[in-house]
Design a protein around this motif. Structure first.
Motif, PDB file in Angstrom:
ATOM      1  N   SER A   1       1.041  -1.217  -0.029  1.00 38.99           N
ATOM      2  CA  SER A   1      -0.079   0.044  -0.010  1.00 38.99           C
ATOM      3  C   SER A   1       1.036   1.372   0.087  1.00 38.99           C
ATOM      4  CB  SER A   1      -0.779  -0.001   1.093  1.00 38.99           C
ATOM      5  OG  SER A   1      -1.721   1.371   1.082  1.00 38.99           O
ATOM      6  N   PRO A   2       0.449   2.201  -0.764  1.00 38.76           N
ATOM      7  CA  PRO A   2       1.039   3.726  -0.368  1.00 38.76           C
ATOM      8  C   PRO A   2       0.983   3.919   1.036  1.00 38.76           C
ATOM      9  CG  PRO A   2      -0.247   3.760  -2.219  1.00 38.76           C
ATOM     10  CD  PRO A   2      -0.449   2.396  -1.708  1.00 38.76           C
ATOM     11  N   ILE A   3       1.864   4.685   1.733  1.00 41.79           N
ATOM     12  CA  ILE A   3       1.750   4.928   3.162  1.00 41.79           C
ATOM     13  C   ILE A   3       0.575   5.452   3.624  1.00 41.79           C
ATOM     14  CG2 ILE A   3       2.944   6.183   5.069  1.00 41.79           C
ATOM     15  CD1 ILE A   3       5.291   6.315   3.332  1.00 41.79           C
ATOM     16  N   ARG A   4      -0.259   4.451   4.289  1.00 43.96           N
ATOM     17  CA  ARG A   4      -1.792   4.546   4.603  1.00 43.96           C
ATOM     18  C   ARG A   4      -2.012   5.703   5.342  1.00 43.96           C
ATOM     19  NH1 ARG A   4      -0.239  -0.705   5.784  1.00 43.96           N
ATOM     20  NH2 ARG A   4      -0.977  -2.305   4.490  1.00 43.96           N
ATOM     21  N   TYR A   5      -1.165   6.015   6.349  1.00 38.00           N
ATOM     22  CA  TYR A   5      -1.426   7.268   7.496  1.00 38.00           C
ATOM     23  C   TYR A   5      -0.940   8.443   6.840  1.00 38.00           C
ATOM     24  CZ  TYR A   5       2.998   4.987   8.628  1.00 38.00           C
ATOM     25  OH  TYR A   5       4.269   4.545   8.321  1.00 38.00           O
ATOM     26  N   ALA A   6      -0.138   8.460   5.632  1.00 43.90           N
ATOM     27  CA  ALA A   6       0.033   9.592   4.929  1.00 43.90           C
ATOM     28  C   ALA A   6      -1.113  10.174   3.703  1.00 43.90           C
ATOM     29  CB  ALA A   6       1.434   9.555   4.455  1.00 43.90           C
ATOM     30  N   TRP A   7      -1.918   9.086   3.441  1.00 40.81           N
ATOM     31  CA  TRP A   7      -2.591   9.373   2.379  1.00 40.81           C
ATOM     32  C   TRP A   7      -4.318   9.302   2.969  1.00 40.81           C
ATOM     33  CZ3 TRP A   7      -0.990  11.454  -2.042  1.00 40.81           C
ATOM     34  CH2 TRP A   7       0.513  11.333  -2.392  1.00 40.81           C
TER      35      TRP A   7
ATOM     36  N   LYS B   1      -2.867   4.609  -8.291  1.00 40.28           N
ATOM     37  CA  LYS B   1      -3.103   5.677  -8.971  1.00 40.28           C
ATOM     38  C   LYS B   1      -3.549   6.870  -8.555  1.00 40.28           C
ATOM     39  CE  LYS B   1      -4.224   6.685 -13.313  1.00 40.28           C
ATOM     40  NZ  LYS B   1      -3.236   6.909 -14.339  1.00 40.28           N
ATOM     41  N   LYS B   2      -4.157   6.821  -7.735  1.00 39.47           N
ATOM     42  CA  LYS B   2      -4.539   8.153  -6.926  1.00 39.47           C
ATOM     43  C   LYS B   2      -3.330   8.882  -6.294  1.00 39.47           C
ATOM     44  CE  LYS B   2      -8.625  10.204  -5.424  1.00 39.47           C
ATOM     45  NZ  LYS B   2      -9.783  10.407  -6.147  1.00 39.47           N
TER      46      LYS B   2
END
Length: 407
Positions: free
Chosen positions: A112-118, A172-173
């Protein structure tokens, strides 16, 4: 060919480490790098040596390594991989940010992209008690910086692999990059179907806020005629115990053998978190056990929910005790529709063998393409024919424009 594998950190053995283990099996001679390595169970890395970053030596790093988040982008960039031909990063935080050159192929398996940053920033701040105040301001500034670095570092990856279509959309987002989906490996061979089920429900997870174990326990405490077994430990243990009724058995941390036995015998496996993928959901189905789970995230790809044909589970659409109670009631009314062998068949889509075959094929094709694109093209032979100058028209400012043409 020299291969490097980079993983965020090695502290506990979880789902990401199971992926790492299979990547290592695909590339058994690869060197392994990480930010910190305090792993006690070395199974996932096959007992291999691991090279860590400078964070490993900082004070209290073993217990408070997450507190060094501001230093992690810097630390991962200091890992020197210049001598490697192929770099594979296993990333849910910063691993994909390692620096590579134009003659190196970097493939990143993104959990996952860094969850808590996105997209989960606001949830993270709320659950951490950082919704307001000076600490909240500092946290938001830090996450803003991390978010910018995370987006930029994605540009240094040649190919991105997502662990689900849900994560592919998040990639993608966040990065404006396309990715290829390769589902994580689940060791379904170590699990077997038990058709005869006992009269209890099971949930198993680390007890952290987003897993919503307290909500599951509260739901079953509202229906004392149903028995719930809870396996797992974590910071929310006392919170979970506080809402547990007499029909809820909290077993704490248990070995995999105990967990497997309960998965095989449970009437259904209950899960309430929004997961990127959710390996335990697959493991339950591999045991022939239907799943009652929150209908968002990766679960939509791994569970065949009612009213589809040959269902393997039931979804609830709201993370509340009331919604879960309703889902359990729907499951019980339709329990005759659930076939343990169908659950097993669905789980086999995510076997370790399929993962390794897919990953190896993906990298083999991209590596061949990369080598072809980076091969030095031979220079064309110089012509021995003398060039002639041909006037092609009147030039402006009283100058002549000429073209050199090889005859």
């Amino acid at each position: 060919m020299k291969v490097a594998i980079v993983h965020d950190w090695l502290v506990v053995s979880g789902g990401a480490e199971k992926v790492l283990q299979q990547i290592i099996e695909c590339f058994p001679n690869a060197d392994i790098f990480t930010l910190v390595d305090f792993l006690e169970d070395r199974t996932c890395i096959k007992g291999r040596p691991v090279q860590s970053s400078f964070i490993q030596k900082l004070p209290f790093a073993k217990k408070r390594y997450r507190g060094y988040l501001p230093l992690m982008p810097l630390a991962i960039e200091q890992i020197d991989l210049s001598g490697y031909d192929l770099v594979i990063s296993s990333s849910y935080a910063v691993a994909k940010g390692v620096l590579t050159g134009p003659d190196q192929l970097h493939v990143s398996y993104v959990h996952s992209p860094i969850r808590y940053a996105w997209d989960l920033q606001h949830q993270y701040l709320k659950e951490s008690g950082l919704s307001k105040g000076f600490k909240s301001i500092l946290a938001r500034i830090l996450l803003h910086y991390i978010r910018g670095w995370d987006a930029r570092s994605a540009n240094g990856v040649d190919y991105l692999i997502a662990n689900s279509h849900f994560i592919a959309r998040r990639i993608k987002k966040a990065y404006q990059r396309e990715s290829t989906v390769i589902y994580p490996p689940v060791d379904v061979r170590s699990l077997s179907v038990r058709a005869q089920k006992d009269d209890f429900y099971l949930t198993a997870s680390r007890m952290v806020p987003y897993k919503r174990i307290d909500m599951i326990v509260r739901a079953f405490s509202m229906t004392p005629e149903r028995r719930l077994v809870v396996i797992g430990d974590g910071p929310d243990m006392e919170k979970v115990k506080a809402v547990a009724g007499p029909n809820v058995q909290i077993m704490g941390y248990q070995s995999f053998e105990v967990l497997r036995d309960h998965m095989q015998r449970a009437r259904a496996f209950v899960y309430a978190a929004e997961e990127d993928f959710g390996i335990s959901i697959i493991e339950a189905q591999a045991c022939g056990t239907p799943v009652i789970t929150y209908g968002k995230g990766g679960a939509l790809e791994t569970v065949i929910g009612m009213p589809r044909e040959r269902p393997t589970g039931v979804f609830f659409q709201e993370q509340s005790a009331e919604a879960l109670v309703d889902a359990v009631e729907r499951f019980e009314r339709n329990s005759h529709l659930f076939d343990p062998n169908v659950c097993r068949e669905n789980a086999e889509r995510f076997s370790t063998e399929k993962f390794k075959a897919s990953l190896s094929a993906f990298i083999e094709v991209r590596l061949a393409r990369f080598r072809s694109e980076t091969a030095v093209a031979p220079r064309p032979a110089r012509s021995e024919t003398p060039a002639t100058v041909t006037r092609i028209g009147e030039a402006s400012n009283a100058e002549e424009r000429v073209a050199v043409r090889h005859q």
